[in-house]
Design an enzyme around this catalytic site. Structure first.
Site, PDB file in Angstrom:
ATOM      1  N   HIS A 124      17.661   2.245   4.133  1.00 49.89           N
ATOM      2  CA  HIS A 124      18.172   2.725   2.848  1.00 49.89           C
ATOM      3  C   HIS A 124      19.005   3.990   3.027  1.00 49.89           C
ATOM      4  O   HIS A 124      20.119   4.106   2.496  1.00 49.89           O
ATOM      5  CB  HIS A 124      17.026   3.008   1.879  1.00 49.89           C
ATOM      6  CG  HIS A 124      17.474   3.735   0.641  1.00 49.89           C
ATOM      7  ND1 HIS A 124      17.596   5.113   0.593  1.00 49.89           N
ATOM      8  CD2 HIS A 124      17.877   3.286  -0.571  1.00 49.89           C
ATOM      9  CE1 HIS A 124      18.044   5.473  -0.584  1.00 49.89           C
ATOM     10  NE2 HIS A 124      18.209   4.382  -1.319  1.00 49.89           N
ATOM     11  N   HIS A 125      18.477   4.966   3.773  1.00 50.11           N
ATOM     12  CA  HIS A 125      19.164   6.244   3.906  1.00 50.11           C
ATOM     13  C   HIS A 125      20.511   6.071   4.609  1.00 50.11           C
ATOM     14  O   HIS A 125      21.501   6.725   4.245  1.00 50.11           O
ATOM     15  CB  HIS A 125      18.297   7.229   4.681  1.00 50.11           C
ATOM     16  CG  HIS A 125      17.018   7.595   3.987  1.00 50.11           C
ATOM     17  ND1 HIS A 125      16.740   7.243   2.688  1.00 50.11           N
ATOM     18  CD2 HIS A 125      15.938   8.298   4.431  1.00 50.11           C
ATOM     19  CE1 HIS A 125      15.548   7.718   2.350  1.00 50.11           C
ATOM     20  NE2 HIS A 125      15.042   8.357   3.387  1.00 50.11           N
TER      21      HIS A 125
ATOM     22  N   GLY B 298      14.608   6.642  -8.851  1.00 42.38           N
ATOM     23  CA  GLY B 298      13.856   7.428  -9.820  1.00 42.38           C
ATOM     24  C   GLY B 298      13.577   8.843  -9.389  1.00 42.38           C
ATOM     25  O   GLY B 298      13.361   9.720 -10.235  1.00 42.38           O
TER      26      GLY B 298
ATOM     27  N   GLN C 208      13.828   5.840  -4.549  1.00 41.89           N
ATOM     28  CA  GLN C 208      15.116   6.414  -4.199  1.00 41.89           C
ATOM     29  C   GLN C 208      16.034   6.574  -5.409  1.00 41.89           C
ATOM     30  O   GLN C 208      16.910   7.432  -5.408  1.00 41.89           O
ATOM     31  CB  GLN C 208      15.795   5.561  -3.121  1.00 41.89           C
ATOM     32  CG  GLN C 208      14.939   5.341  -1.892  1.00 41.89           C
ATOM     33  CD  GLN C 208      14.466   6.630  -1.238  1.00 41.89           C
ATOM     34  OE1 GLN C 208      15.041   7.694  -1.435  1.00 41.89           O
ATOM     35  NE2 GLN C 208      13.393   6.553  -0.472  1.00 41.89           N
TER      36      GLN C 208
ATOM     37  N   GLU D  70       3.909   1.371   2.874  1.00 43.02           N
ATOM     38  CA  GLU D  70       4.930   2.422   2.828  1.00 43.02           C
ATOM     39  C   GLU D  70       4.416   3.521   3.736  1.00 43.02           C
ATOM     40  O   GLU D  70       3.363   4.106   3.477  1.00 43.02           O
ATOM     41  CB  GLU D  70       5.124   2.957   1.407  1.00 43.02           C
ATOM     42  CG  GLU D  70       6.156   4.077   1.362  1.00 43.02           C
ATOM     43  CD  GLU D  70       6.065   4.933   0.104  1.00 43.02           C
ATOM     44  OE1 GLU D  70       7.067   5.567  -0.241  1.00 43.02           O
ATOM     45  OE2 GLU D  70       4.983   4.975  -0.517  1.00 43.02           O
TER      46      GLU D  70
ATOM     47  N   HIS E   4      12.414   2.094  -6.653  1.00 42.71           N
ATOM     48  CA  HIS E   4      11.998   3.039  -7.694  1.00 42.71           C
ATOM     49  C   HIS E   4      11.990   4.461  -7.151  1.00 42.71           C
ATOM     50  O   HIS E   4      12.339   5.405  -7.855  1.00 42.71           O
ATOM     51  CB  HIS E   4      10.606   2.657  -8.220  1.00 42.71           C
ATOM     52  CG  HIS E   4       9.481   3.103  -7.328  1.00 42.71           C
ATOM     53  ND1 HIS E   4       9.035   2.350  -6.261  1.00 42.71           N
ATOM     54  CD2 HIS E   4       8.754   4.244  -7.325  1.00 42.71           C
ATOM     55  CE1 HIS E   4       8.066   3.010  -5.641  1.00 42.71           C
ATOM     56  NE2 HIS E   4       7.867   4.160  -6.269  1.00 42.71           N
TER      57      HIS E   4
ATOM     58  N   LEU F  31       0.845  -1.185   0.000  1.00 40.59           N
ATOM     59  CA  LEU F  31       0.000   0.000   0.000  1.00 40.59           C
ATOM     60  C   LEU F  31       0.884   1.241   0.000  1.00 40.59           C
ATOM     61  O   LEU F  31       1.657   1.479   0.938  1.00 40.59           O
ATOM     62  CB  LEU F  31      -0.926   0.010   1.211  1.00 40.59           C
ATOM     63  CG  LEU F  31      -2.201  -0.836   1.097  1.00 40.59           C
ATOM     64  CD1 LEU F  31      -1.885  -2.322   1.003  1.00 40.59           C
ATOM     65  CD2 LEU F  31      -3.122  -0.575   2.289  1.00 40.59           C
ATOM     66  N   ASP F  32       0.768   2.016  -1.066  1.00 43.21           N
ATOM     67  CA  ASP F  32       1.609   3.182  -1.263  1.00 43.21           C
ATOM     68  C   ASP F  32       1.249   4.307  -0.298  1.00 43.21           C
ATOM     69  O   ASP F  32       0.073   4.625  -0.097  1.00 43.21           O
ATOM     70  CB  ASP F  32       1.446   3.659  -2.712  1.00 43.21           C
ATOM     71  CG  ASP F  32       2.247   4.901  -3.023  1.00 43.21           C
ATOM     72  OD1 ASP F  32       3.479   4.804  -3.060  1.00 43.21           O
ATOM     73  OD2 ASP F  32       1.629   5.965  -3.227  1.00 43.21           O
TER      74      ASP F  32
END
Length: 585
Positions: free
Chosen positions: A323-324, A394, A392, A300, A390, A264-265
């Site tokens: 990720h960061h 894009g 991070q 997310e 996508h 779920l975005d």
């Protein structure tokens, strides 16, 4: 916890009031348009008046056949069905009668437990030269042979134009026609599951795209008057019909397409003041739907809130903190949302490897506001970690991948850590072969919308000054073509493919059995040098020990012990990795 309940009796689509549903030789049609004065069904050129219920739903039953075109005529304007399962053409025209729920599936797929998950984020339009479900289906065995266990499709709900990321969809029930038909999508799912792969779909329930979302015109009650998201008018989730539109959509994909889960975005943009939040209700409805396999719901959520995972209905959330930390440790970037992680990225990575999230409500260097709440009680599998996504990649001006921004030796170490740590790893399409081609933002708008998108994209990078001012035109076809993976150096791709295969083989054979035995205490993660880390994750049947150098070796020589996987020498090399899987005897 994943949901896994006994098989359902009957087809729950019969309960849906949105859209068109087959009922023998007749079809039921429904639309919520409480502001409309008249609504009629247009079916292959003929109009039939629809009846209004007290709650604003209009409905009619009519004889029809699969493949016929239809639409709704609302106060004299013909519009597509917002819950269309397929369009006859673009998003502005007629819808088409199809019944994905009628498919007879083969193979007896029973799903996979979440601990097995190695997720592969995929853009259908770029994954193969053809850019179709059919072409992707032929590649599923290759992904499985590499050790991938789940594909996550970027959104497929139809948007206007041929190219796009999928997050500007306006018809969330209809697979995008550039990719293929509903039946071809089902065939791709079946091919993936035959290869042992789960299929997860990214869905967007926080906004509609800017071109073709006619609900704004004939159902303004679908949206809030005062609040807007970064992408447009906010959706009013206090309305029962609105809640049903999205909950039914989730059930539709899981039921009619036999999907194994949904991502779920941007759920932080799904604001619902109702006593029972729509996302909790959605999770409960999926849990209680009687699906005959584990179903995995992923969010997310940039708030770093554990509540949805605490309900037991949502199995994990994307973990941008991880990720960061990795990205800043390897690149040194410090602008925009990377700024708080630039103060001590190695220290942040220690926190991420210990607790999952980094920001849990504590003060952070350079930030005035606090974010998150403690989440260390969650299982390690409640965090989907990634080195690239996508978003991070894009959402950079030039779409550079991590390997183009930092020392390749460090990227290999980060790759090994991602694929062997007990969190759920996610690879972005091409990452498994060390892809260097960019992944740019692209779309296919016309006229004024194209101009606004182009200008807005350029303004987006004001906080990332080092990215420069030259932003590729997102509407240009060459921007899309430049984002194609798998066209690079064959030797480099084979090197990375072999590395990925070896790591995932070790994960499946040695690490996942430990994970399934259950966590046996908190992680013990320490900093052993300015840019060196030692991590130990204890399980009921053993422990997993990793030593990670991301720019310097440890201050003291590590204790020698048998190692199951190495990159370089962790005692002396600035970039190195060593992993030991120690089962209890």
């Amino acid at each position: 916890m994943s949901t896994h309940t006994p098989p359902a009796r009957g087809n729950t689509s019969s309960q849906s009031r949105w859209g068109a549903h087959r009922d023998g030789e007749r079809w039921r049609f429904g639309l919520w348009a409480p502001s409309a004065k008249t609504v009629a069904l247009w079916l292959d050129g003929a109009e039939t008046a629809m009846e209004r219920d007290d709650d604003g739903f209009w409905s009619v039953t009519a004889p029809a056949e699969t493949g016929q075109d239809y639409a709704f005529v609302i106060d004299g304007e013909r519009r597509p069905d917002p819950a269309a399962r397929q369009q006859a053409g673009d998003v502005h025209g007629s819808s088409r009668l199809v019944d994905p729920g009628a498919r007879e599936w083969s193979g007896g797929w029973k799903g996979r437990p979440w601990e097995d998950a190695v997720v592969y984020e995929m853009h259908v339009g770029l994954f193969t030269p053809e850019g179709t479900f059919k072409a992707a289906a032929a590649k599923m065995k290759d992904l499985a042979a590499l050790g991938i266990t789940a594909i996550e499709l970027m959104p497929v709900g139809q948007w206007q134009g041929a190219r796009g990321w999928g997050y500007d969809g306006v018809l969330p029930y209809a697979p995008h026609p550039s990719y293929g038909t509903p039946e071809e999508m089902q065939e791709m799912v079946e091919a993936a599951q035959a290869a042992g792969l789960m299929v997860i779909l990214d869905v967007v329930y926080n906004h509609f795209g800017p071109d073709g979302a006619y609900l704004h015109a004939y159902a303004p009650e679908f949206f809030e008057e005062e609040r807007h998201t970064p992408w447009g008018a906010a959706i009013d989730f206090t309305e029962p019909a609105v809640r049903e539109f999205f909950i039914e959509n989730a059930l539709y994909w899981l039921r009619d397409y036999r999907l194994d889960g949904l991502r779920l975005d941007a759920v932080h943009q799904i604001i619902d003041p109702s006593p029972h939040h729509v996302l909790v209700e959605l999770g409960e409805r999926v849990r209680d739907a009687g699906l005959d396999r584990p179903v995995h719901l992923i969010t997310e959520d940039e708030r770093n809130e554990p509540e949805l995972r605490d309900t037991g209905c949502y199995v994990a959330s994307w973990n941008d903190d991880y990720h960061h930390s990795v990205h800043v440790a390897l690149t040194g970037e410090s602008e925009g949302y990377y700024a708080p992680f630039a103060h001590d990225p190695i220290g942040d990575l220690v926190l991420a490897l210990t607790r999952g999230h980094v920001e849990e409500g504590q003060p952070r260097h350079g930030k005035e506001t606090r974010r998150g709440r403690p989440a260390g009680h969650l299982p390690w599998t409640a965090f989907v970690n990634s080195n690239q996504t996508h978003d991070q990649v894009g959402n950079r001006a030039l779409g550079e991948r991590l390997i183009s921004l930092s020392d390749p030796r460090g990227v290999e170490v980060a790759h090994a850590l991602l694929l062997t740590a007990p969190f759920v790893p996610m690879l972005f399409m091409g990452e498994e072969v060390g892809e260097t081609a960019p992944f740019l933002f692209f779309c296919d708008h016309d006229g004024e919308l194209a101009r606004l998108t182009r200008e807005g994209r350029a303004r987006e990078f004001k906080d990332f000054l080092s990215f420069g001012e030259e932003v590729p035109d997102p509407n240009a076809k060459q921007t899309f073509e430049a984002s194609r993976p798998f066209e690079g150096d064959a030797d480099q791709m084979e090197h990375w493919r072999d590395l990925t295969r070896r790591l995932l083989s070790l994960r499946a054979e040695r690490i996942v059995p430990l994970m399934k035995s259950g966590r046996a205490g908190p992680a013990r993660v320490t900093r052993t040098g300015p840019r060196a880390i030692s991590a130990c994750w204890p399980f009921a049947k053993g422990e997993l020990v990793a030593r990670i150098n991301l720019g310097s070796p440890p201050d003291t020589t590590p204790t020698s012990e048998p190692e199951d996987f190495t990159l370089g020498d962790v005692a002396v090399d600035p970039f190195a990795f060593a992993l030991t899987v120690s089962p209890h005897k």
